[in-house]
Design an enzyme around this catalytic site. Structure first.
Site, PDB file in Angstrom:
ATOM      1  N   SER A 151       0.816  -1.216   0.000  1.00 33.20           N
ATOM      2  CA  SER A 151       0.000   0.000   0.000  1.00 33.20           C
ATOM      3  C   SER A 151       0.852   1.269   0.000  1.00 33.20           C
ATOM      4  CB  SER A 151      -0.945  -0.044   1.203  1.00 33.20           C
ATOM      5  OG  SER A 151      -1.950   0.919   1.093  1.00 33.20           O
ATOM      6  N   ASP A 190      10.107   6.091  -9.940  1.00 32.96           N
ATOM      7  CA  ASP A 190       9.699   6.797 -11.154  1.00 32.96           C
ATOM      8  C   ASP A 190      10.461   8.112 -11.344  1.00 32.96           C
ATOM      9  OD1 ASP A 190       7.967   4.789 -11.792  1.00 32.96           O
ATOM     10  OD2 ASP A 190       6.178   5.783 -11.011  1.00 32.96           O
ATOM     11  N   LYS A 210      -0.671  -4.245  -3.244  1.00 32.67           N
ATOM     12  CA  LYS A 210      -1.964  -3.674  -2.843  1.00 32.67           C
ATOM     13  C   LYS A 210      -2.070  -2.262  -3.406  1.00 32.67           C
ATOM     14  CE  LYS A 210      -4.774  -2.185   1.107  1.00 32.67           C
ATOM     15  NZ  LYS A 210      -4.898  -0.757   0.731  1.00 32.67           N
TER      16      LYS A 210
END
Length: 717
Positions: free
Chosen positions: A476, A487, A502
């Site tokens: 999560s 990224d 998740k």
């Protein structure tokens, strides 16, 4: 007053709340028939799932059949040795009626199950007691299938007894083997009395009897009709997706306490011993210590809320007892204790605030031959939503970074291993500490409208080399953090092949319609509901796939089915349009860093052993076991070789040089809590012998070297 950042969540809830309030004033029970508590809960849950859940399954006969099978086979009787096939057949009339109950009909299935279950429970108790009253023959060649997923309910009484006999025989065999090994190990030692095989077999049966009796005490005295109904509602909600669930009020309070690190209680830790709940330690300055009447080792017999009737703790687990002892600030709780001297005493305490700061972020310094590195441990993305001045992980991590910068560290390791997530707001703030502003994560609701969460602060608290440690239990919010860092090319992700996977967002919604759905607490309970999915800023979801590590370190759980992708009810992976963002200006080429790590791991005996045994471990829960002592001994011999390999290699040739920050050590020492200080020292000891942290320091040192070269070239140009 609602803050602007809350509107994307609040508005759909408000609209849905208005719809539900006006669309279901009745419950389909007929005029003059008020709904029971069970019916209110079930009907409200059904409506919320249909109208608000991100991707609801259709509540029809097929869904009903799914719940029927899961509830009986996974929740009520997961080992399939209490109920008979005739019981399942008797309940079959409800198999296609559960959807009707959810959608407004009277609740009949769970009461019918409870009636049968309570009848079968004492029968089963008699079975295991009878079987354990006689010796087992471990020379006989036979096997047992203990994989619950592959079992069916017994056809008749004889089959049920046989299933119990084999399960009990294996349980006794495990303990009998341990006792034989212990006898062999201590043979010839002074004052050691060697027991016969018969005596050891009897002792093994007695141990199993004690375990079973403790479990059945829980089923008889603790588990109630309400508990069975609550599990039924959880089965329904969790079939929509693994993270949508139902929480009764006491569970919701416990959830909030775990998230905030703050609760109101007596300040004593509990432990379970021989089926009893005992005081494990007493916190300095707590109501328990101030009373002067509670000591380590005291057995808690009963718990009462103020003047109410006490609850007997027979059959209770530690977590059950904790939920009873905690409560609202300033309220009274009475403990009936059996003191270590055998006397019985009732102690009255007033609950006060207890801070669980051991679950908060903490840091340390790792001294290496190449330089000084900072380490930040974050066990969860905690936040005290009810207290503006309460603990928030983003603020705490910010403080730890400042402390480490004062130590002039060359790089920082963020440890998110086993971090199951938490506050979405805080992960956005936390990523912002490392970048010059920009999008952090994208969130999409069931209407398909993506929303981007930004870090709008252009300042960067820390711009040096960064490594993030993860494993398959990092989930999560941990995955949002790791994905954003990856990224942006802001740091390197180190760990198992991928994180948990998740990629969904939940909100807590109270079930009491009269209070409105914006109140997450209700006397009927709370539903934690999946409302959105989150996506990386590159457009891909972390759902199912998780975040792939840049530098992979072999993990013993690699092939074990524990990730989101292994749950058949998990939502699917997808992707949306990428957000507009610029990569970190000092982004590194990870190829040489990855290559250097791979070379080191090749010659590392521990990680070679882990890699070779990961598949073996995954197969251990999916096999038929032998009930022969000889074969069990042969099996254990093989297992011991593997365990020894891991154990002997799991120690670094030399300890890492890990030091606590002086102010942190002083703070822990100043509490006067000896147990807390010991736990802090044990944490440091674990870090010093952590092979994964050792490799993370190697990777980060490689990054420091490369970063210095990049910075030098940038400054030159």
């Amino acid at each position: 007053m609602l803050q602007r950042k809350n509107l994307p969540i609040v508005l759909p809830l408000f609209v849905a709340g208005v719809f539900l309030a006006f669309s279901s004033l009745g419950f389909g029970l007929g005029k003059g028939t008020p709904p029971t508590k069970y019916e209110k809960i079930l009907h409200n849950v059904g409506e919320m799932l249909a109208e608000i859940h991100y991707s609801p399954k259709k509540i029809d006969d097929n869904f009903s059949k799914e719940i029927f099978k899961k509830y009986l086979g996974d929740k009520i009787d997961d080992q399939k040795n209490i109920l008979l096939q005739s019981d399942i057949q008797q309940l079959k009339k409800y198999e296609t009626k559960i959807d009707d109950e959810i959608l407004g009909g009277p609740v009949q299935f769970v009461p019918a199950v409870s009636e049968i279950y309570k009848k079968r429970l004492p029968e089963t108790e008699d079975i295991y007691k009878e079987i354990l009253s006689k010796p087992f023959d471990f020379t006989k060649e036979e096997t047992a299938n203990l994989n619950d997923e592959k079992l069916d309910f017994p056809k008749n009484e004889a089959d049920r007894k046989e299933a119990w006999r084999k399960r009990l025989k294996y349980m006794v065999l495990e303990r009998y083997y341990d006792l034989l090994e212990d006898r062999e190990k201590n043979k010839g030692k002074e004052n050691f009395v060697a027991k016969t095989d018969e005596q050891l077999e009897q002792e093994a049966r007695d141990r199993v009897l004690k375990i079973l009796s403790r479990n059945f005490d829980r089923l008889k005295f603790k588990v109630s009709d309400d508990d069975r109904f609550n599990e039924f509602v959880k089965t329904i909600t969790e079939s929509m997706d693994p993270h949508t669930t139902f929480m009764p009020p006491i569970d919701k309070r416990y959830f909030d306490e775990e998230m905030s690190g703050r609760f109101y209680g007596i300040g004593a830790s509990l432990r379970e011993e021989d089926g009893n709940i005992k005081i494990g330690s007493v916190l300095a300055g707590s109501p328990a210590l101030k009373s002067g009447e509670i000591g380590v080792g005291d057995l808690i017999i009963k718990v009462a809320q103020g003047a109410a009737e006490p609850v007997d703790l027979t059959g209770y687990t530690v977590q059950d007892a904790v939920k009873l002892i905690r409560g609202k600030k300033g309220t009274e709780v009475r403990l009936t204790l059996k003191k270590t001297d055998g006397s019985i005493k009732t102690v009255t305490l007033i609950r006060d605030e207890i801070i669980q700061d051991e679950t908060f972020a903490r840091s340390a310094v790792i001294n290496t031959p190449k330089g000084k590195l900072g380490f930040i441990y974050l066990p969860e993305f905690y936040a005290d939503f009810d207290n503006p001045k309460g603990a928030r992980c983003s603020e705490d991590v910010k403080k730890e970074i400042i402390k480490l910068k004062e130590q002039k560290v060359d790089g920082i390791i963020m440890d998110l291993r086993n971090n199951g997530g938490g506050s979405l707001y805080d992960v956005v703030q936390m990523v912002g500490l490392f970048i010059e502003g920009g999008p952090i994560v994208q969130v999409k609701d069931r209407e398909g409208k993506p929303q981007v969460y930004y870090d709008r602060d252009k300042s960067v608290l820390y711009d040096g080399p960064l490594a993030v440690m993860v494993n398959e239990f990092s989930a999560s919010a941990s995955e949002i953090f790791a994905a954003a860092i990856q990224d942006y090319d802001r740091g390197v992700i180190i760990g198992s092949t991928s994180t948990y996977g998740k990629g969904t967002v939940q909100r807590n919604i109270g079930l009491d319609k009269t209070m409105g759905f914006l109140d997450p607490n209700s006397e009927l309970g709370t539903i934690k509901l999946t409302l959105q999915k989150f996506y990386r800023i590159n457009g891909g979801s972390t759902q199912l796939r998780g975040v792939a590590s840049d530098v992979n370190i072999p993990d013993i759980f690699e092939y074990t089915k524990i990730r989101e992708k292994d749950n058949p009810d998990a939502l699917a992976w997808d992707e949306i349009q990428k957000a507009d963002y610029s990569r970190w200006k000092y982004g590194l080429d990870l190829s040489p860093i990855r290559k250097a790590s791979a070379e080191r791991l090749k010659s590392n005996a521990l990680f070679t052993t882990i890699h070779n045994n990961a598949e073996w471990l995954a197969k251990q829960s999916d096999r038929t076991v032998s009930l022969s002592l000889k074969k069990y001994q042969e099996e254990q011999k093989k297992n011991k070789v593997i365990a020894k390999q891991i154990e002997t290699q799991n120690k670094l040739p030399h300890e890492l040089n890990v030091d606590p920050l002086i102010e942190d050590m002083k703070r822990v020492e100043s509490t006067g809590d000896v147990a807390k200080l010991e736990r802090f020292k044990n944490w440091l000891k674990l870090l010093r012998n952590d092979p994964y942290l050792d490799e993370a320091t190697n990777v980060l040192n490689d990054m420091v070297t490369q970063t210095n070269l990049v910075y030098a070239n940038v400054n030159k140009n």
